[in-house]
Design an enzyme around this catalytic site. Structure first.
Site, mmCIF file in Angstrom:
data_model
loop_
_atom_site.group_PDB
_atom_site.id
_atom_site.type_symbol
_atom_site.label_atom_id
_atom_site.label_comp_id
_atom_site.label_asym_id
_atom_site.label_seq_id
_atom_site.Cartn_x
_atom_site.Cartn_y
_atom_site.Cartn_z
ATOM 1 N N GLU A 119 31.632 28.209 45.378
ATOM 2 C CA GLU A 119 33.087 28.320 45.273
ATOM 3 C C GLU A 119 33.689 28.210 46.677
ATOM 4 O O GLU A 119 33.178 28.840 47.592
ATOM 5 C CB GLU A 119 33.498 29.663 44.655
ATOM 6 C CG GLU A 119 34.992 29.679 44.332
ATOM 7 C CD GLU A 119 35.445 30.991 43.686
ATOM 8 O OE1 GLU A 119 34.625 31.893 43.455
ATOM 9 O OE2 GLU A 119 36.641 31.096 43.426
ATOM 10 N N GLY A 259 32.636 38.629 50.733
ATOM 11 C CA GLY A 259 32.026 39.869 50.243
ATOM 12 C C GLY A 259 30.901 39.623 49.242
ATOM 13 O O GLY A 259 29.814 40.172 49.362
ATOM 14 N N ALA A 260 31.170 38.789 48.252
ATOM 15 C CA ALA A 260 30.192 38.554 47.200
ATOM 16 C C ALA A 260 30.670 37.390 46.342
ATOM 17 O O ALA A 260 31.802 36.928 46.500
ATOM 18 C CB ALA A 260 30.047 39.797 46.322
ATOM 19 N N MET A 261 29.794 36.933 45.436
ATOM 20 C CA MET A 261 30.138 35.790 44.590
ATOM 21 C C MET A 261 29.597 35.983 43.186
ATOM 22 O O MET A 261 28.435 36.316 42.987
ATOM 23 C CB MET A 261 29.565 34.514 45.233
ATOM 24 C CG MET A 261 29.838 33.260 44.433
ATOM 25 S SD MET A 261 31.608 32.880 44.310
ATOM 26 C CE MET A 261 31.653 32.105 42.695
ATOM 27 N N ASN A 263 28.597 34.209 40.658
ATOM 28 C CA ASN A 263 27.817 33.205 39.919
ATOM 29 C C ASN A 263 27.262 33.774 38.613
ATOM 30 O O ASN A 263 26.763 34.884 38.586
ATOM 31 C CB ASN A 263 26.636 32.746 40.772
ATOM 32 C CG ASN A 263 27.019 32.497 42.203
ATOM 33 O OD1 ASN A 263 27.885 31.685 42.477
ATOM 34 N ND2 ASN A 263 26.420 33.249 43.114
ATOM 35 N N HIS A 295 33.917 44.418 40.732
ATOM 36 C CA HIS A 295 34.731 43.197 40.755
ATOM 37 C C HIS A 295 33.912 41.986 40.277
ATOM 38 O O HIS A 295 34.350 41.239 39.399
ATOM 39 C CB HIS A 295 35.272 42.975 42.173
ATOM 40 C CG HIS A 295 36.116 41.754 42.329
ATOM 41 N ND1 HIS A 295 37.491 41.801 42.312
ATOM 42 C CD2 HIS A 295 35.791 40.451 42.496
ATOM 43 C CE1 HIS A 295 37.970 40.581 42.469
ATOM 44 N NE2 HIS A 295 36.963 39.740 42.584
ATOM 45 N N GLU A 296 32.746 41.807 40.870
ATOM 46 C CA GLU A 296 31.944 40.625 40.502
ATOM 47 C C GLU A 296 31.495 40.716 39.048
ATOM 48 O O GLU A 296 31.475 39.727 38.332
ATOM 49 C CB GLU A 296 30.732 40.461 41.431
ATOM 50 C CG GLU A 296 31.055 40.415 42.925
ATOM 51 C CD GLU A 296 32.175 39.479 43.312
ATOM 52 O OE1 GLU A 296 32.392 38.469 42.621
ATOM 53 O OE2 GLU A 296 32.871 39.768 44.314
ATOM 54 N N HIS A 299 34.253 39.744 36.684
ATOM 55 C CA HIS A 299 34.481 38.295 36.635
ATOM 56 C C HIS A 299 33.735 37.643 35.471
ATOM 57 O O HIS A 299 34.090 36.542 35.054
ATOM 58 C CB HIS A 299 34.005 37.631 37.934
ATOM 59 C CG HIS A 299 35.067 37.461 38.980
ATOM 60 N ND1 HIS A 299 36.333 36.997 38.692
ATOM 61 C CD2 HIS A 299 35.045 37.657 40.330
ATOM 62 C CE1 HIS A 299 37.035 36.921 39.824
ATOM 63 N NE2 HIS A 299 36.291 37.328 40.830
#
Ligand code: B3K
Ligand code: ZN
Length: 853
Positions: A119, A259-261, A263, A295-296, A299
């Site tokens: 992303e 911070g993070a992703m 996927n 949060h992740e 998503h």
């Protein structure tokens, strides 16, 4: 200079072709890494005769259409194939070198492990593809690598096959049944320690949970795992949303741009948001981990199951998911303190973005580099917009809207408008005017005047809303503003408590039967992201601090009281009059200090008082030196006025063991040190006896406000003790970055040579250089220009190394409009040096050219 072309929301067109399935095969072999992508392509627009794929920095070694070689053209960033076929199989082999990828986008190496970040538009650095979020494909992935060096080979979805190969190599195959856009693809290959756990969903499905960390760090993965399980349970309870795959993996890597992703099924995290134990992580770090893990995870529904049609819609997933993570933190922790943190981000950073050159709506109209739009506006103001809908619809109406949104759009790529329509249709609340929050940029100003007529017992609030023009948008329209209002009687009783819809440019609220003039608590809980102008008297604010119905309103009142007094003292300084603190203010603060009922963490927030950056955001022109002196003076006066109470509270709190107690204790310590160096002994013993990182760092932060021998010796001790723990060394770098002093920039320049620092690692860069520019305004804005020069040197280095990080830390330099002529000149000239770089990245180009326009 790379080609620079803005993209416009108004130019959006559905894709001519789509890809329904893709088989990816990775042969991981250092500089000779090979990727084979076999895509099932389908024509959508029957007039289209050319398939145009995105790709960057790739070399093609083979291209086949339905198994046969075929002509293609490669131009900058694209590969084109002319074809009449309606459906066909396209197979492309590309070669790439992950080791040479320092920008950390696409496939790269972090400390010997392969990992990906796709992303927003990183997948095109892995293979030629339709790299846009409205192309959703089902992925199968085969990964092959050396078995000893890379025992774990991970990708999205479920593991379906694995085996050994000749030459000490092995392979693993993965299948993700959920169609997804390319930005959610992930691959990780490496050697890790693994923490295993499981979660049973409420419908009874078992999900394997795995957290992968660098070897030797397993004991630091437990909080992240606990946070994940908490998040999964919370999303079931509050939003009725369950996880959908058999496995959920989190991998922590040390080289990561943000911070993070999220996927699908395979989150990649910055170690900063995974690793924690009480020796090395602060209470704040623990909280950060819980909120980012949440949060992740959230998503998975808001972002992955329903994704964005195009990148202009980013707030569709980010604003909503920030709102969800804020609600999660508030439900499992203190609602008031979490709200205060969110309000601070808006008033300090988001208002600054709105009044600077990068002002944009939460749904921007034009973008040069998408990575530049992962902003406090899209994320945090976006979350405020969702929160306003929640306020207008209520929890029930909002949840009905969410349900309708998923019923309509599960598995689709949609727009912000689709989301609002679902909210509207499910609740029956008209959001026509409300939609302007998506298209209109800038901070609305809400100016309120009160009148009271004792005879007719009528109390009137006259409201005027106005949004000043922003560089990209001159015309502004009235917005639908939910105004949460409480009216308080002189005895502290709540006379009115209601949310009003403000929709006109000018609008009056009239209250009859008022036997006395009430004190208004306006915009309670920060019910809209606007600047409130109301001429509160000291007595009114003290009344609110004492009686307001919400804790957030008490905090707001204390902050307003402090800010008002600071600005009065700035005026005194300019008129060469003596500075002054109203004793009512000091008494008000003492009153809160003595109030044992008040939540400790909330009181800690009160005692932090508005930061210099927050104060700068309250005015259109600032004399930074005068402001810093006035703020300093106020803190000293409050601290010496309340010294006995602070000391008593500090001692009492020292025996308690909770995050709230530690926050308050450290706030007291910081203030005590403002009164005199006599309290250095307290700091030293706190540091020496500290049994956790919060207390060690609290002591060091209190000392960090000025140069002293003790500071130097404790910081040195800290540095030696933690030399082998990069995430703690980041805290040390930040302490160094935020210290005052004339020659600070020379010291920081030297620190860039220190073994604990590296320009290649974004965490190190953010801790030293980012923190300096954003959190040490006095030194950053030194009138000799040394701060601007130091930042500019770093940015020039990062421009080629890691443009994304460069463009992020430049923010304080482009927000120069509020400063005096001399500083503006220095800042502009630094920006001109950057603009003149021969190989300027488009990330920096977008921000710098807008600043200089
Ligand atoms: N979606 C990612 C951010 C990607 C940033 C790309 N430059 C993390 C998040 O918001 O959850
Ligand atoms: Zn997000």
């Amino acid at each position: 200079m790379a080609q620079v072309k803005a993209k416009y929301l108004k130019d959006y067109r559905a894709p001519d072709f789509t890809i329904t399935h893709v088989d990816l095969s990775f042969v991981l072999d250092g500089a000779d890494t090979r990727v084979t992508a076999v895509s099932q392509v389908k024509r959508i627009n029957q007039d289209a005769k050319t398939l145009v794929l995105d790709g960057e920095g790739l070399s093609v070694s083979q291209l086949l259409v339905n198994g046969k070689s075929h002509d293609y053209r490669v131009t900058e960033g694209q590969l084109s194939i002319d074809t009449d076929l309606v459906e066909f199989e396209l197979s492309i082999v590309t070669e790439l070198d992950p080791q040479a990828n320092l920008a950390l986008e696409g496939l790269y190496m972090s400390d010997g492990a392969y990992c990906t970040q796709c992303e927003a538009e990183g997948f095109r650095r892995i293979t030629f593809f339709l790299d846009r979020p409205d192309v959703l494909a089902v992925y199968k992935v085969r990964i092959e690598a050396d078995k000893a060096a890379f025992p774990y080979l991970l990708s999205n979805g479920n593991r379906v096959d694995s085996g050994d190969l000749d030459g000490g190599r092995h392979f693993v195959c993965w299948e993700d049944p959920f169609p997804k856009p390319a930005y959610l693809f992930a691959l990780v290959a490496g050697d890790f320690d693994l923490l295993d756990d499981s979660f049973t969903t409420k419908s009874g499905r078992d999900v394997a949970l795995q957290v992968f960390v660098d070897k030797g760090n397993l004991h630091k993965a437990h909080h992240a795992m606990a946070s994940l399980k908490k998040s999964m349970a919370w999303d079931e309870n509050r939003f009725d949303l369950e996880y959908d795959l058999d496995i959920y993996m989190i991998v922590a890597v040390d080289f990561f741009n943000m911070g993070a992703m999220e996927n699908k099924g395979l989150n990649v995290f910055n170690t900063k948001y995974v690793l924690a134990d009480k020796d090395s992580a602060t209470d704040e770090d623990y909280h950060g981990i819980e909120s980012v893990v949440g949060h992740e995870y959230f998503h998975n529904w808001t972002g992955n199951r329903v994704t964005c049609r195009d990148w202009f819609q980013l707030s569709l997933k980010e604003g909503l998911t920030v709102f969800r993570d804020q609600e999660f933190s508030s439900d499992v922790g203190s609602r008031a303190v979490n709200r205060i943190h969110a309000i601070k981000v808006i008033k300090n950073q988001q208002f600054a973005e709105d009044s600077g050159p990068m002002a944009h709506a939460i749904r921007p109209e034009s973008v040069i580099e998408m990575n530049n739009f992962y902003t406090v506006t899209v994320y945090n103001k976006g979350a405020e917009v969702i929160r306003m809908m929640h306020t207008l619809l209520g929890e029930q109406g909002f949840q009905a809207g969410m349900k309708c949104y998923f019923e309509r759009h599960d598995g689709q790529a949609v727009t912000c408008d689709d989301f609002v329509a679902a909210m509207e249709d499910a609740s029956g609340v008209d959001l026509t005017q409300f939609r302007r929050w998506y298209s209109q940029s800038g901070t609305p100003e809400l100016t309120v005047n009160e009148t009271y007529d004792a005879e007719s017992q009528e109390y009137r609030l006259s409201l005027r809303q106005h949004t000043p023009p922003t560089p990209e948008q001159s015309e502004k329209l009235p917005l639908h503003i939910p105004l949460d209002l409480e009216l308080l009687g002189s005895d502290g009783r709540s006379l009115v408590s209601q949310v009003f819809s403000i929709t006109e440019a000018e609008q009056d609220l009239v209250f009859s039967g008022m036997t006395e003039q009430p004190v208004p608590s306006l915009l309670q809980n920060f019910s809209a992201p606007v600047r409130l102008n109301f001429d509160y008297s000291v007595d009114q604010l003290i009344h609110l601090m004492r009686y307001a119905g919400s804790e957030v309103a008490k905090w707001e009142a204390s902050a307003a009281l402090f800010s008002q007094a600071v600005w009065q003292n700035v005026a005194h300084l300019k008129a060469q009059k003596a500075m002054y603190v109203d004793p009512r203010l000091v008494d008000g603060v003492k009153g809160l200090l003595l109030d044992e009922q008040l939540d400790q963490a909330l009181l800690a927030e009160v005692l932090k008082f508005p930061s210099l950056n927050t104060l700068v955001e309250q005015v259109s022109r600032v004399d930074l030196d005068a402001l810093a002196s006035a703020r300093e003076f106020m803190l000293e006066e409050i601290a010496s006025g309340g010294e006995d109470e602070l000391l008593a509270r500090y001692r009492e709190l020292s025996t308690m063991d909770s995050a709230g107690a530690r926050a308050l204790k450290n706030a007291c310590l910081g203030l005590l040190l403002q009164t005199s160096d006599a309290h250095q002994g307290l700091v030293q013993s706190q540091y020496e006896q500290a049994g956790n990182m919060t207390d060690s760092l609290g002591a060091l932060a209190a000392l960090n406000l000025e140069q002293s021998e003790l500071r130097v010796s404790l910081l040195q001790d800290f540095q030696q003790k933690w030399a082998d723990t990069p995430l703690v060394m980041d805290k040390w770098l930040t302490l160094e970055a935020c210290c005052p002093g004339e020659d600070r920039c020379d010291a920081l320049r030297e620190l860039t040579q220190h073994s604990a620092f590296s320009f290649a690692n974004p965490n190190r860069v953010r801790s030293l250089i980012g923190a300096f520019a954003a959190a040490n305004p006095v030194v950053f804005h030194r009138i000799d220009g040394s701060g601007y020069r130091f930042l500019t040197e770093a940015i020039i280095k990062l421009n080629t190394l890691n443009p994304q990080v460069a463009a992020r830390i430049i923010t304080p330099l482009i927000q120069f409009k509020k400063f005096d002529e001399q500083r503006q000149k220095l800042m502009r000239s630094a920006l001109e040096d950057i603009l003149a770089l021969p190989d300027l990245s488009k990330d920096l180009y977008e921000k710098v050219s807008k600043a200089l326009a």
